[in-house]
Enzyme design. Structure first.
Site, PDB file in Angstrom:
ATOM      1  N   GLU A  43      36.893 122.976 -12.066  1.00 27.07           N
ATOM      2  CA  GLU A  43      37.725 124.199 -11.645  1.00 27.07           C
ATOM      3  C   GLU A  43      36.928 125.132 -10.892  1.00 27.07           C
ATOM      4  O   GLU A  43      35.901 125.554 -11.258  1.00 27.07           O
ATOM      5  CB  GLU A  43      38.320 124.539 -12.818  1.00 27.07           C
ATOM      6  CG  GLU A  43      39.563 125.819 -12.722  1.00 27.07           C
ATOM      7  CD  GLU A  43      40.153 126.221 -13.978  1.00 27.07           C
ATOM      8  OE1 GLU A  43      41.190 126.858 -13.886  1.00 27.07           O
ATOM      9  OE2 GLU A  43      39.633 126.090 -14.809  1.00 27.07           O
ATOM     10  N   LYS A 111      47.830 125.936  -9.795  1.00 30.17           N
ATOM     11  CA  LYS A 111      47.929 125.927 -10.999  1.00 30.17           C
ATOM     12  C   LYS A 111      49.236 126.693 -11.489  1.00 30.17           C
ATOM     13  O   LYS A 111      49.150 127.775 -11.197  1.00 30.17           O
ATOM     14  CB  LYS A 111      46.637 126.473 -11.704  1.00 30.17           C
ATOM     15  CG  LYS A 111      46.556 126.341 -13.133  1.00 30.17           C
ATOM     16  CD  LYS A 111      44.914 127.139 -13.468  1.00 30.17           C
ATOM     17  CE  LYS A 111      45.110 126.897 -15.045  1.00 30.17           C
ATOM     18  NZ  LYS A 111      43.459 127.479 -15.628  1.00 30.17           N
ATOM     19  N   CYS A 145      42.793 122.343 -15.876  1.00 33.78           N
ATOM     20  CA  CYS A 145      42.120 123.080 -17.247  1.00 33.78           C
ATOM     21  C   CYS A 145      43.439 123.534 -18.136  1.00 33.78           C
ATOM     22  O   CYS A 145      43.806 122.484 -19.071  1.00 33.78           O
ATOM     23  CB  CYS A 145      41.424 124.443 -16.789  1.00 33.78           C
ATOM     24  SG  CYS A 145      40.555 125.135 -17.985  1.00 33.78           S
TER      25      CYS A 145
END
Length: 262
Positions: A43, A111, A145
């Site tokens: 990430e 995200k 994540c």
């Protein structure tokens, strides 16, 4: 179909895209030398979470993204990882891009679950949609994540026919048990491969433990790293997904008429 995947578990130089790109160039070349079809980085791997310099870094990220695309094209390899990128409104986001071997953006995901514990929500704008990518080995999904803690996301992917999810991460100590347990749970409950790459090193605040891994649809660990920089490479059979889904017909036996999801 047999697929060879390399996991590029690296330390990240905070706020230094040039240094991170230099490292990625060497690691991508090695992944290609090993015959990998796909290489996955962690990430925010081009910059780290350098919040104090986010505006400056975001302004130059188009050039960085073009360099990553060129890297995929040069080595004729699929390449994934999340990077700082501006969205359509000019706001900085945490964006996972899957580049194809021609260097084109085959899939892009911003995200959607921002991690307030590490101040992500103070500096980045959330994405508004999931992302699937059609590949020669089936539908793939993109996640990042903290998304790992939201099972609805991965079930949504599974119901769309996704057989593999790429999950770049910056997951720190002391939550190693969470990382390992949730990766295995997402793989088992959705009968899919989880391809997860976590960074190592320290960003000045957090220690990141690595343990990048590929988990198969049975919940078995195909390969798992330790806590140092390493390029792991493994070959999987994507037909395992079909076999598992036929043996244990979870999706057929669901009762969505009784579930209350709000």
């Amino acid at each position: 179909m047999k697929l060879t995947i390399s996991l590029a578990q690296i330390d990240i130089e905070l706020g230094d895209p040039a240094a991170n790109l230099d490292k990625a160039a060497a690691w991508t070349a090695e992944a290609a030398r090993r015959g990998s079809d796909v290489v996955v980085f962690p990430e925010m791997w081009t910059t780290g979470c350098d919040w104090s310099n986010i505006d400056r870094l975001a302004a130059s990220q188009d050039e960085v993204i073009r360099a990553v695309a060129a890297l995929a094209k040069k080595h004729h390899i699929w390449l994934n990882g999340s990077m700082l990128a501006l969205d359509e409104t000019g706001q900085p986001t945490n964006t996972s891009i899957l580049f194809d071997p021609q260097g084109e953006q085959a899939g892009l995901y911003r995200k959607i679950h921002l991690f307030g514990v590490m101040d992500e929500d103070q500096y980045l704008a959330p994405g508004q949609s999931l992302a699937t990518v059609e590949t020669a080995w089936g539908q793939n999904g993109l996640a990042i994540c903290y998304d790992l803690r939201f099972p609805e996301m991965f079930r949504s992917y599974a119901l769309k026919g996704v057989n593999m999810v790429y999950l770049p991460a910056e997951w720190p100590h002391p939550r190693l048990a969470h990382w390992q347990t949730l990766l295995r749970a997402r793989a088992i409950e959705n009968q899919m491969y989880m391809v997860a790459v976590n960074r190592v090193g320290n960003d000045g605040t957090y220690d990141f433990f690595g343990h990048s891994a590929i988990i198969d649809p049975w919940g078995n660990t195909v390969v798992e790293a330790g806590e140092t920089e390493v390029l792991l490479t493994a070959t999987i059979d994507t037909e395992t997904v079909t076999t598992v889904r036929q043996k244990i017909p979870v999706f057929r036996d669901r009762r969505p008429d009784l579930y209350q999801l709000g």
